[in-house]
Design a protein around this motif. Structure first.
Motif, PDB file in Angstrom:
ATOM      1  N   SER A  23       2.795  30.844  -6.263  1.00  0.00           N
ATOM      2  CA  SER A  23       2.501  29.236  -5.660  1.00  0.00           C
ATOM      3  C   SER A  23       0.984  29.179  -5.471  1.00  0.00           C
ATOM      4  O   SER A  23       0.520  29.494  -4.886  1.00  0.00           O
ATOM      5  CB  SER A  23       3.254  29.695  -4.345  1.00  0.00           C
ATOM      6  OG  SER A  23       2.868  28.327  -3.389  1.00  0.00           O
ATOM      7  N   LYS A  24       1.231  28.345  -6.887  1.00  0.00           N
ATOM      8  CA  LYS A  24       0.065  27.321  -5.908  1.00  0.00           C
ATOM      9  C   LYS A  24      -0.792  26.977  -5.274  1.00  0.00           C
ATOM     10  O   LYS A  24      -2.199  27.096  -4.454  1.00  0.00           O
ATOM     11  CB  LYS A  24      -0.521  26.005  -7.296  1.00  0.00           C
ATOM     12  CG  LYS A  24      -0.743  27.037  -8.439  1.00  0.00           C
ATOM     13  CD  LYS A  24      -0.528  25.684  -9.367  1.00  0.00           C
ATOM     14  CE  LYS A  24      -0.795  25.351 -11.401  1.00  0.00           C
ATOM     15  NZ  LYS A  24      -0.554  24.387 -11.679  1.00  0.00           N
ATOM     16  N   GLU A  25      -0.460  26.283  -3.667  1.00  0.00           N
ATOM     17  CA  GLU A  25      -0.176  25.638  -2.728  1.00  0.00           C
ATOM     18  C   GLU A  25      -0.505  27.368  -2.136  1.00  0.00           C
ATOM     19  O   GLU A  25      -1.676  27.391  -1.096  1.00  0.00           O
ATOM     20  CB  GLU A  25       0.917  25.042  -1.873  1.00  0.00           C
ATOM     21  CG  GLU A  25       0.389  25.067  -0.308  1.00  0.00           C
ATOM     22  CD  GLU A  25       1.683  24.381  -0.388  1.00  0.00           C
ATOM     23  OE1 GLU A  25       2.002  23.734   1.492  1.00  0.00           O
ATOM     24  OE2 GLU A  25       2.980  24.057  -0.719  1.00  0.00           O
ATOM     25  N   CYS A  26      -0.347  28.438  -1.829  1.00  0.00           N
ATOM     26  CA  CYS A  26      -0.466  29.646  -1.168  1.00  0.00           C
ATOM     27  C   CYS A  26      -2.163  30.106  -1.564  1.00  0.00           C
ATOM     28  O   CYS A  26      -2.284  30.631  -1.032  1.00  0.00           O
ATOM     29  CB  CYS A  26       0.724  30.204  -1.044  1.00  0.00           C
ATOM     30  SG  CYS A  26       0.532  32.468  -0.480  1.00  0.00           S
ATOM     31  N   ILE A  27      -1.863  30.036  -3.145  1.00  0.00           N
ATOM     32  CA  ILE A  27      -3.266  30.711  -3.251  1.00  0.00           C
ATOM     33  C   ILE A  27      -4.384  30.014  -2.936  1.00  0.00           C
ATOM     34  O   ILE A  27      -5.444  30.139  -2.754  1.00  0.00           O
ATOM     35  CB  ILE A  27      -3.017  30.737  -5.142  1.00  0.00           C
ATOM     36  CG1 ILE A  27      -2.227  31.576  -5.240  1.00  0.00           C
ATOM     37  CG2 ILE A  27      -4.336  31.484  -5.390  1.00  0.00           C
ATOM     38  CD1 ILE A  27      -2.689  33.630  -4.650  1.00  0.00           C
ATOM     39  N   GLU A  28      -4.592  28.412  -2.830  1.00  0.00           N
ATOM     40  CA  GLU A  28      -5.588  27.869  -2.489  1.00  0.00           C
ATOM     41  C   GLU A  28      -5.880  27.440  -1.037  1.00  0.00           C
ATOM     42  O   GLU A  28      -6.912  28.123  -0.284  1.00  0.00           O
ATOM     43  CB  GLU A  28      -5.239  25.835  -2.529  1.00  0.00           C
ATOM     44  CG  GLU A  28      -5.320  25.918  -4.712  1.00  0.00           C
ATOM     45  CD  GLU A  28      -4.693  24.608  -4.215  1.00  0.00           C
ATOM     46  OE1 GLU A  28      -4.415  23.971  -3.695  1.00  0.00           O
ATOM     47  OE2 GLU A  28      -5.050  24.261  -5.180  1.00  0.00           O
ATOM     48  N   PHE A  29      -4.652  28.409  -0.457  1.00  0.00           N
ATOM     49  CA  PHE A  29      -4.368  28.556   1.320  1.00  0.00           C
ATOM     50  C   PHE A  29      -5.067  29.628   1.203  1.00  0.00           C
ATOM     51  O   PHE A  29      -6.123  29.517   1.842  1.00  0.00           O
ATOM     52  CB  PHE A  29      -3.197  28.892   2.058  1.00  0.00           C
ATOM     53  CG  PHE A  29      -3.445  28.984   3.237  1.00  0.00           C
ATOM     54  CD1 PHE A  29      -3.249  28.088   4.447  1.00  0.00           C
ATOM     55  CD2 PHE A  29      -2.634  30.325   3.445  1.00  0.00           C
ATOM     56  CE1 PHE A  29      -3.415  28.368   5.428  1.00  0.00           C
ATOM     57  CE2 PHE A  29      -2.439  30.555   4.875  1.00  0.00           C
ATOM     58  CZ  PHE A  29      -2.781  29.826   5.635  1.00  0.00           C
ATOM     59  N   LEU A  30      -4.944  31.029   0.561  1.00  0.00           N
ATOM     60  CA  LEU A  30      -5.723  32.706   0.823  1.00  0.00           C
ATOM     61  C   LEU A  30      -6.824  32.358   0.446  1.00  0.00           C
ATOM     62  O   LEU A  30      -7.773  32.663   1.380  1.00  0.00           O
ATOM     63  CB  LEU A  30      -4.028  33.023   0.161  1.00  0.00           C
ATOM     64  CG  LEU A  30      -3.804  33.703   1.069  1.00  0.00           C
ATOM     65  CD1 LEU A  30      -1.985  34.486  -0.701  1.00  0.00           C
ATOM     66  CD2 LEU A  30      -3.384  33.401   2.074  1.00  0.00           C
ATOM     67  N   ARG A  31      -7.374  31.669  -0.636  1.00  0.00           N
ATOM     68  CA  ARG A  31      -8.589  31.531  -0.941  1.00  0.00           C
ATOM     69  C   ARG A  31      -9.552  31.160  -0.460  1.00  0.00           C
ATOM     70  O   ARG A  31     -10.706  31.064   0.615  1.00  0.00           O
ATOM     71  CB  ARG A  31      -8.507  30.835  -2.771  1.00  0.00           C
ATOM     72  CG  ARG A  31      -8.753  31.392  -3.616  1.00  0.00           C
ATOM     73  CD  ARG A  31      -8.615  30.379  -4.895  1.00  0.00           C
ATOM     74  NE  ARG A  31      -8.492  31.421  -5.973  1.00  0.00           N
ATOM     75  CZ  ARG A  31      -8.021  31.375  -7.201  1.00  0.00           C
ATOM     76  NH1 ARG A  31      -7.855  29.584  -7.635  1.00  0.00           N
ATOM     77  NH2 ARG A  31      -8.032  31.583  -8.187  1.00  0.00           N
ATOM     78  N   ASP A  32      -9.426  29.708   0.592  1.00  0.00           N
ATOM     79  CA  ASP A  32      -9.965  29.868   2.002  1.00  0.00           C
ATOM     80  C   ASP A  32     -10.087  30.181   2.934  1.00  0.00           C
ATOM     81  O   ASP A  32     -10.302  30.124   2.919  1.00  0.00           O
ATOM     82  CB  ASP A  32      -9.541  28.428   2.191  1.00  0.00           C
ATOM     83  CG  ASP A  32      -8.994  26.737   1.048  1.00  0.00           C
ATOM     84  OD1 ASP A  32     -10.185  27.355   0.303  1.00  0.00           O
ATOM     85  OD2 ASP A  32      -8.475  25.905   1.036  1.00  0.00           O
ATOM     86  N   LYS A  33      -9.121  31.624   2.878  1.00  0.00           N
ATOM     87  CA  LYS A  33      -9.382  31.523   4.109  1.00  0.00           C
ATOM     88  C   LYS A  33     -10.416  33.218   3.260  1.00  0.00           C
ATOM     89  O   LYS A  33     -10.301  34.305   4.571  1.00  0.00           O
ATOM     90  CB  LYS A  33      -8.054  32.556   4.575  1.00  0.00           C
ATOM     91  CG  LYS A  33      -6.563  31.150   4.818  1.00  0.00           C
ATOM     92  CD  LYS A  33      -7.719  30.508   6.610  1.00  0.00           C
ATOM     93  CE  LYS A  33      -6.790  29.660   7.275  1.00  0.00           C
ATOM     94  NZ  LYS A  33      -7.521  28.416   7.764  1.00  0.00           N
TER      95      LYS A  33
END
Length: 218
Positions: free
Chosen positions: A56-66
């Motif tokens: 999931s690209k959306e999820c990975i971007e979300f987690l990287r931001d965190k």
């Protein structure tokens, strides 16, 4: 900390860990990444370090931001150029269609003597049988491709050069479910069942590669 992670924790403490399918539903909600029920969050707190992959690209971007160390990758064919002490695949294998690609990728990324820990729903959990009897059809998640029990898991892992070191059972529960009347009744029934293969909803397998089968199975 949920019951599944309590069983996994001793194997990942102070280890380098790869978490395959790290997202889960928790990480898709703002603030949910802090919830105790999210496996990746718990691994991060207890391991030496953890790297996560998910499609999931959306999820990975979300987690990287965190601030999480994660990458978009396919569980059935990944190349990370590093090896790990432990690889965890929680509630993942039942979603896959290419077991060979998954297990060969896992083998390539395990250090000598490393462990694979995977968990999956238990096919013979008594609630699955009750659902089938009462509804007339099995309770199958729309994203699942198969069911497993400890015998089929052992056979599958053996075909790809893994030996099973330990089999554990638990039932994954979420806080919102614990105090619902239906679930209280089901937990009472559960405690009366003498056989763990029927009593618990999830199987946890701890496996390692077989020394005599180091070459990947083609």
């Amino acid at each position: 900390m949920n019951e599944r992670f309590k069983l996994i924790k001793p194997y990942i403490e102070n280890k380098t860990v790869l978490d395959i399918g790290c997202c889960g539903w928790y990480s898709h909600r703002e603030g949910a990444f802090e919830l105790e029920g999210w496996l990746h969050y718990n691994i991060k707190k207890s391991s030496k370090n953890v790297f996560g992959i998910d499609k999931s690209k959306e999820c990975i971007e979300f987690l990287r931001d965190k601030g999480y160390d994660v990458e978009v990758a396919n569980a059935e064919n990944f190349h990370l150029n590093q090896k790990f002490d432990v690889i965890v695949a929680g509630e993942l294998i039942e979603h896959l269609s290419n077991f060979q690609g998954f297990l060969n990728s896992v083998r390539k990324h395990l250090k000598e003597g490393g462990l694979l820990i995977l968990s999956t729903p238990n096919m013979f959990y008594f609630q699955n049988t009750l659902f089938l009897i009462l509804r007339g059809y099995p309770a199958v998640h729309k994203e699942h491709t198969c069911w497993f029990d400890e015998i089929t898991l052992r056979q599958l892992l053996g075909r790809f050069g893994f030996s099973v070191e330990k089999i554990m059972y638990t039932t994954e529960r979420y806080t919102r479910e614990k105090f619902e009347f239906k679930n209280i009744i089901l937990r009472i029934i559960e405690k009366l069942i003498p056989y763990k293969k029927l009593r618990y909803g999830n199987i946890i397998i701890v496996a390692k590669t077989q020394a005599e089968r180091r070459e990947l199975i083609k």
